[in-house]
Design a protein around this motif. Structure first.
Motif, PDB file in Angstrom:
ATOM      1  N   ALA A 109       0.688  -1.314  -0.278  1.00  0.00           N
ATOM      2  CA  ALA A 109       0.002   0.190  -0.310  1.00  0.00           C
ATOM      3  C   ALA A 109       1.282   1.297   0.258  1.00  0.00           C
ATOM      4  N   ASN A 110       2.494   0.803  -0.092  1.00  0.00           N
ATOM      5  CA  ASN A 110       2.672   2.290   0.482  1.00  0.00           C
ATOM      6  C   ASN A 110       3.833   1.842  -1.104  1.00  0.00           C
ATOM      7  N   ALA A 111       3.328   1.124  -1.696  1.00  0.00           N
ATOM      8  CA  ALA A 111       4.696   1.246  -2.815  1.00  0.00           C
ATOM      9  C   ALA A 111       4.974   2.432  -4.000  1.00  0.00           C
ATOM     10  N   ALA A 112       3.429   2.979  -3.945  1.00  0.00           N
ATOM     11  CA  ALA A 112       3.342   3.705  -5.306  1.00  0.00           C
ATOM     12  C   ALA A 112       1.571   4.176  -5.301  1.00  0.00           C
ATOM     13  N   THR A 113       1.327   5.601  -5.506  1.00  0.00           N
ATOM     14  CA  THR A 113       0.417   5.861  -5.611  1.00  0.00           C
ATOM     15  C   THR A 113      -0.054   6.312  -7.237  1.00  0.00           C
ATOM     16  N   GLU A 174       4.398   8.563   1.046  1.00  0.00           N
ATOM     17  CA  GLU A 174       3.900   7.468   2.390  1.00  0.00           C
ATOM     18  C   GLU A 174       3.081   6.426   0.633  1.00  0.00           C
ATOM     19  N   GLY A 175       3.279   6.767  -0.362  1.00  0.00           N
ATOM     20  CA  GLY A 175       1.884   6.279  -1.430  1.00  0.00           C
ATOM     21  C   GLY A 175      -0.058   6.527  -0.869  1.00  0.00           C
ATOM     22  N   ALA A 176      -0.157   5.340  -1.445  1.00  0.00           N
ATOM     23  CA  ALA A 176      -1.395   4.643  -1.502  1.00  0.00           C
ATOM     24  C   ALA A 176      -2.069   4.677  -0.307  1.00  0.00           C
ATOM     25  N   ALA A 369      -5.449  -4.208   4.507  1.00  0.00           N
ATOM     26  CA  ALA A 369      -5.093  -2.944   3.509  1.00  0.00           C
ATOM     27  C   ALA A 369      -3.759  -2.590   3.561  1.00  0.00           C
ATOM     28  N   CYS A 370      -3.148  -2.975   3.812  1.00  0.00           N
ATOM     29  CA  CYS A 370      -1.645  -3.203   3.968  1.00  0.00           C
ATOM     30  C   CYS A 370      -1.032  -3.792   3.040  1.00  0.00           C
ATOM     31  N   LEU A 371      -1.548  -4.721   2.725  1.00  0.00           N
ATOM     32  CA  LEU A 371      -1.161  -5.577   2.085  1.00  0.00           C
ATOM     33  C   LEU A 371      -1.172  -5.955   0.206  1.00  0.00           C
ATOM     34  N   ARG A 372      -2.207  -4.671   0.038  1.00  0.00           N
ATOM     35  CA  ARG A 372      -2.592  -5.089  -1.131  1.00  0.00           C
ATOM     36  C   ARG A 372      -2.256  -2.874  -1.883  1.00  0.00           C
ATOM     37  N   LEU A 373      -2.079  -3.409  -2.632  1.00  0.00           N
ATOM     38  CA  LEU A 373      -1.802  -1.493  -3.929  1.00  0.00           C
ATOM     39  C   LEU A 373      -2.809  -1.803  -5.083  1.00  0.00           C
TER      40      LEU A 373
END
Length: 404
Positions: A109-113, A174-176, A369-373
């Motif tokens: 979830a923090n990888a990108a927006t 901090e991304g999405a 929710a943290c585990l998914r983009l």
């Protein structure tokens, strides 16, 4: 054309551990130095992906980064063979070594927006990797994550890749985990909601823990992604929530299509935020909007953060109803379980709950929710995705060979 929300989950890497690296993340701090089980963590993550497939949803994954991060250790003055580098770091800088071993990129979830082509002015999907400046062990992920995202979403007429924002505190991103997309359906243009912890223009900040995400970062991403100003909202996260352990917005708020599910202390100026969302929603669609606000008397902020009820996923299935994918800790807490049972019995799109065992991730402060983009894609765009990163039932069934 129909659009789908495709969840790309982070695969848990073999160096998953509890080093207590994330200041302000209460679970990470409380469980520091306890024993982790990387295999069980990986299988729990795969089980969640299986749940998504069983619901008829499309599912992808993002692999773990190579750890330990030898290149970073070399930049910090450790030399020799990999074994020698690790031994030197262990002796002279154990905290740095722990950061370079961290499997924290599992929380993608923090990888990108990522912005949907339905929302961007050039009708392309825009991707910005997060710089994750606030935590050293996460900041070293950015380059590797950017490379992964380019491999998963090859640059072509569909995908536009932006460089991470400048590595300056003003643009801490901090991304999405701090981004929500509201729309009548995944196939409709939406409202992009950016939540930030601090800005250069306000002195209202948390007193105990750092606010990791800035307004300036949100605004920069909105500009780079060519988002329509009339369908973009910027909201400050409540410093009280951050000081209570809600280091990202997705610890106190989650949304799906026309539903936002949030704690009353999630946002600094809740009434103003609600009003702006309602006004922009009315300009977008006449479909009903559900602002499901949980009061502190229903679930207090401490319990919400402990159980991660708002770090659940809300997904839409084929009959257009919604399912709440909640951590099993919510089922084990009587107050939270009772609230969820009341929620799914009331008039709103959420009419079912699935409790998911993600204890290995939860002990480090990462729920469903943290585990998914989340990536909203139409069928043509899905065809452009690297198929090696999309899960199918047969491929995911391979996990059964590795059951504990």
């Amino acid at each position: 054309m129909k659009y789908y929300e495709v969840n790309f989950d982070g695969l848990v890497g073999p160096t998953h551990n509890y080093a207590g690296l994330a200041y302000g993340n209460l679970a990470s701090q409380v469980n520091a130095n306890s024993k982790a089980n990387p295999k069980r963590a990986a299988l729990q993550g795969l089980d969640k992906m299986q749940t998504m497939l069983d619901l008829g949803l499309k599912q992808g994954y993002i692999p773990p980064l190579e750890r330990p991060d030898i290149r970073t250790l070399e930049k910090l003055g450790f030399f020799g063979t990999e074994t020698q580098i690790i031994q030197q770091a262990s002796k002279h800088a154990p905290q740095i070594l722990a950061a370079c071993f961290s499997a924290s990129n599992m929380w993608v979830a923090n990888a990108a927006t990522i912005s949907s082509s339905l929302d961007t002015q050039d009708h392309k999907i825009h991707i910005t990797p997060a710089n994750l400046l606030s935590q050293f062990h996460r900041s070293i992920e950015t380059q590797g994550t950017a490379q992964q995202l380019k491999e998963i979403f090859p640059e072509n007429q569909c995908f536009v890749h932006h460089a991470p924002l400048p590595a300056h505190d003003l643009f801490a991103d901090e991304g999405a985990a701090n981004h929500m997309r509201m729309a009548p359906s995944h196939s409709h243009a939406g409202i992009n909601i950016f939540v930030y912890g601090r800005s250069s223009s306000t002195s209202i900040k948390p007193q105990k823990y750092p606010a990791r995400h800035t307004l300036e970062a949100c605004q920069a991403i909105a500009r780079c992604h060519l988002l329509n100003e009339d369908r973009t909202v910027f909201i400050q996260q409540n410093p009280t929530a951050i000081d209570a352990g809600a280091f990202h917005n997705d610890v106190v708020a989650v949304n799906n299509e026309n539903v936002i599910f949030y704690h009353e202390h999630a946002f600094l100026n809740t009434l103003d935020a609600e009003q702006e969302i309602k006004e922009k929603w009315q300009c977008l669609t006449n479909k009903e909007l559900y602002l499901i606000k949980v009061t502190n008397s229903e679930i207090d902020l401490t319990t919400a953060i402990k159980t991660y009820i708002f770090n659940s996923q809300i997904v839409t299935i084929d009959d257009d109803s919604m399912v709440l994918i909640a951590p099993i800790e919510c089922q084990e807490n009587t107050q939270v379980k009772n609230y969820i049972e009341k929620l799914i019995s009331q008039k709103n799109p959420i009419n079912r709950v699935i409790y998911q065992d993600l204890r290995q991730s939860m002990k480090n402060g990462g729920g469903p929710a943290c585990l998914r983009l989340r990536v909203v894609l139409n069928s043509e765009e899905i065809e452009k995705v690297n198929k090696d990163y999309l899960f199918t039932q047969p491929r995911l069934k391979l996990r059964d060979k590795f059951k504990i």
